[in-house]
Design a protein around this motif. Structure first.
Motif, PDB file in Angstrom:
ATOM      1  N   ARG A 136      18.149  40.247 -21.960  1.00 47.59           N
ATOM      2  CA  ARG A 136      19.570  40.237 -22.333  1.00 47.59           C
ATOM      3  C   ARG A 136      20.346  41.232 -21.468  1.00 47.59           C
ATOM      4  O   ARG A 136      21.404  40.925 -20.929  1.00 47.59           O
ATOM      5  CB  ARG A 136      19.702  40.612 -23.819  1.00 47.59           C
ATOM      6  CG  ARG A 136      21.088  40.344 -24.379  1.00 47.59           C
ATOM      7  CD  ARG A 136      21.292  41.087 -25.668  1.00 47.59           C
ATOM      8  NE  ARG A 136      21.213  42.530 -25.459  1.00 47.59           N
ATOM      9  CZ  ARG A 136      21.119  43.436 -26.414  1.00 47.59           C
ATOM     10  NH1 ARG A 136      21.039  43.062 -27.658  1.00 47.59           N
ATOM     11  NH2 ARG A 136      21.077  44.722 -26.141  1.00 47.59           N
ATOM     12  N   ASP A 137      19.761  42.450 -21.310  1.00 49.09           N
ATOM     13  CA  ASP A 137      20.426  43.472 -20.480  1.00 49.09           C
ATOM     14  C   ASP A 137      20.545  43.021 -19.028  1.00 49.09           C
ATOM     15  O   ASP A 137      21.546  43.274 -18.365  1.00 49.09           O
ATOM     16  CB  ASP A 137      19.667  44.798 -20.551  1.00 49.09           C
ATOM     17  CG  ASP A 137      19.904  45.496 -21.873  1.00 49.09           C
ATOM     18  OD1 ASP A 137      20.846  45.094 -22.587  1.00 49.09           O
ATOM     19  OD2 ASP A 137      19.153  46.438 -22.201  1.00 49.09           O
ATOM     20  N   LYS A 140      23.284  40.574 -18.678  1.00 43.71           N
ATOM     21  CA  LYS A 140      24.587  41.247 -18.747  1.00 43.71           C
ATOM     22  C   LYS A 140      24.768  42.210 -17.573  1.00 43.71           C
ATOM     23  O   LYS A 140      25.856  42.744 -17.358  1.00 43.71           O
ATOM     24  CB  LYS A 140      24.711  42.035 -20.057  1.00 43.71           C
ATOM     25  CG  LYS A 140      25.064  41.135 -21.246  1.00 43.71           C
ATOM     26  CD  LYS A 140      24.773  41.768 -22.584  1.00 43.71           C
ATOM     27  CE  LYS A 140      25.501  43.046 -22.839  1.00 43.71           C
ATOM     28  NZ  LYS A 140      25.127  43.665 -24.114  1.00 43.71           N
ATOM     29  N   SER A 141      23.631  42.489 -16.859  1.00 43.45           N
ATOM     30  CA  SER A 141      23.634  43.403 -15.700  1.00 43.45           C
ATOM     31  C   SER A 141      24.235  44.757 -16.002  1.00 43.45           C
ATOM     32  O   SER A 141      24.996  45.306 -15.231  1.00 43.45           O
ATOM     33  CB  SER A 141      24.402  42.796 -14.530  1.00 43.45           C
ATOM     34  OG  SER A 141      23.736  41.695 -14.052  1.00 43.45           O
ATOM     35  N   ASP A 142      23.901  45.307 -17.188  1.00 40.67           N
ATOM     36  CA  ASP A 142      24.424  46.631 -17.512  1.00 40.67           C
ATOM     37  C   ASP A 142      23.319  47.678 -17.643  1.00 40.67           C
ATOM     38  O   ASP A 142      23.471  48.685 -18.304  1.00 40.67           O
ATOM     39  CB  ASP A 142      25.257  46.593 -18.796  1.00 40.67           C
ATOM     40  CG  ASP A 142      24.418  46.226 -20.008  1.00 40.67           C
ATOM     41  OD1 ASP A 142      23.261  45.798 -19.804  1.00 40.67           O
ATOM     42  OD2 ASP A 142      24.919  46.371 -21.132  1.00 40.67           O
TER      43      ASP A 142
END
Lengths: 352, 54
Positions: A136-137, A140-142
């Motif tokens: 998921r991260d 979202k590329s965060d």
């Protein structure tokens, strides 16, 4: 004398094919560990369980492998000045007691004949949960999940303490308070609680626990990322060493498994670590998350196969867990070599 | 076996864990030396030409 020593430790009982498999698997695990800074070791115990090793041997040998890996990684992080020895020493007690609680639980469940099943279910939940979070991260590329290579290169003074850690530091002020590197001031009890909780996990699953302990050190204690990584490894040398000793006393550490795994992983970790200087982790993180999710599914399939007595399903689970790790390790190596060649071509063009 | 344990001295287990510790140190030093010796040649082989692309 040497024969009886090696035979007693399991080296002579391991076939050449299995030794080669362990060296190869260690190499893959090492590349993943060196690149992502976590996630290698918790593929070892499920793979050993699927290879029909008894739960205490799978967990004990997994922990001894983690101990050896931590020794090597700590030597490297010591050279880089990224170990907070005060924090590490405070954490050792909590982690060690936690590991012993986890280890005692494994032997208790083993005496009831439930250890293999419950540990496999715990792995499905953990690998699936962490894998879903990392994926998921990555989408979202965060950031999050594994080491942020850029953050690890910053000066400790530049590092910003997360808001949640500041809140914990302000609210939990039970003495003794200690000052850590990066000018962090926190209650020793917070450190001990984090250490105990992650220690139970380590002792129960035979993992280093870095994928839980590192975020816990960053978000609950507030230490800078590189110090969290280095100190986590230093602390695992002691707690993992003691955990391995306790498992070893019960016959749970098989040198025929640990030695070849370590031989391969020490080399793989160098390659994976060197690759971090060339490749952006963000691009590969999604594969890492996918690998963990596939690992969870594989352990589930293997466990169902074991429950209904279907060896094909057990083999499929093993192939999936090893195959997923091999695929991600190759993705890292391929991307690294491609990036190096591209950099060289660009360099040549500029020179021309 | 179930229940919390205080570690007791067991020479055979100590040798076992000591062997793993020794292997880890030998591998760190050994692979480090090999990297210094053969690293540039390996880079040259992998990317072709001079190994200064890093």
């Amino acid at each position: 004398m040497l024969d009886s020593l090696l035979g007693g430790f399991g080296i002579l009982g391991t076939s050449p094919e299995m030794l080669a498999l362990f060296v190869g698997f260690g190499l893959v695990v090492g590349v993943l560990f060196g690149f992502f800074g976590m996630g290698g070791s918790f593929l070892v115990t499920p793979a050993l369980l699927m290879l029909d090793y008894p739960a205490p041997v799978a967990v004990g040998s997994g922990m001894a492998f983690v101990f050896g890996t931590a020794v090597i990684a700590t030597l490297k992080h010591h050279d880089l000045g990224q170990v907070d020895y005060k924090l590490g020493v405070i954490m050792i007690t909590g982690t060690t007691i936690g590991i012993e609680v986890g280890r005692a639980s494994v032997y208790y469940l083993e005496s009831l004949g439930l250890a293999g099943g419950i540990i496999s279910v715990a792995y499905v939940v953990l690998l699936g949960g962490v894998g879903a979070m990392v994926t998921r991260d990555a989408l979202k590329s965060d950031g999050g999940g594994g080491i942020d290579h850029e953050a690890a290169d910053k000066d400790l003074d530049e590092y910003e303490i997360p808001e949640i850690a500041k809140k914990i530091q302000r609210t939990v002020r039970i003495p003794p308070m200690v000052t850590l590197r990066g000018d962090v001031r926190v209650s020793a009890w917070v450190i001990t609680a984090v250490a105990f909780a992650t220690g139970v996990l380590s002792g129960f699953l035979g993992v280093g626990g870095g994928f839980i302990r590192m975020p816990a050190m960053i978000y609950a204690i507030g230490v800078p990322v590189p110090v969290a990584v280095g100190t986590d490894l230093f602390e695992i040398v002691f707690s993992g060493g003691l955990g391995s000793y306790l498992y070893g006393q019960g016959g749970g550490v098989n040198l025929g498994i640990v030695a070849p795994l370590l031989f391969g992983s020490a080399l793989g970790a160098r390659v994976g670590s060197a690759a971090t200087a060339v490749v952006d982790a963000e691009g590969i993180k999604i594969y890492f998350g996918g690998m963990l999710v596939i690992g969870a599914i594989a352990v589930g399939i293997g466990e169902v196969g074991s429950y209904i007595g279907n060896p094909t399903l057990e083999l499929l689970g093993l192939v999936l867990v090893i195959g997923a790790a091999v695929a991600v390790a190759f993705a890292i190596l391929y991307t690294t070599v491609s990036s190096l060649r591209q950099t060289r071509r660009q360099g040549t063009t500029v020179t021309d | 076996m179930p229940g919390l344990e205080v570690p007791t001295w067991d020479p055979e287990t100590a040798v076992l864990i000591g062997t793993i510790l020794l292997e880890a140190i030998v591998l760190y030093v050994g692979y480090g030396g090999l990297e210094r010796l053969f690293g540039p040649y390996l880079m040259k082989f992998l990317i072709g030409g001079e190994a200064d692309a890093r």
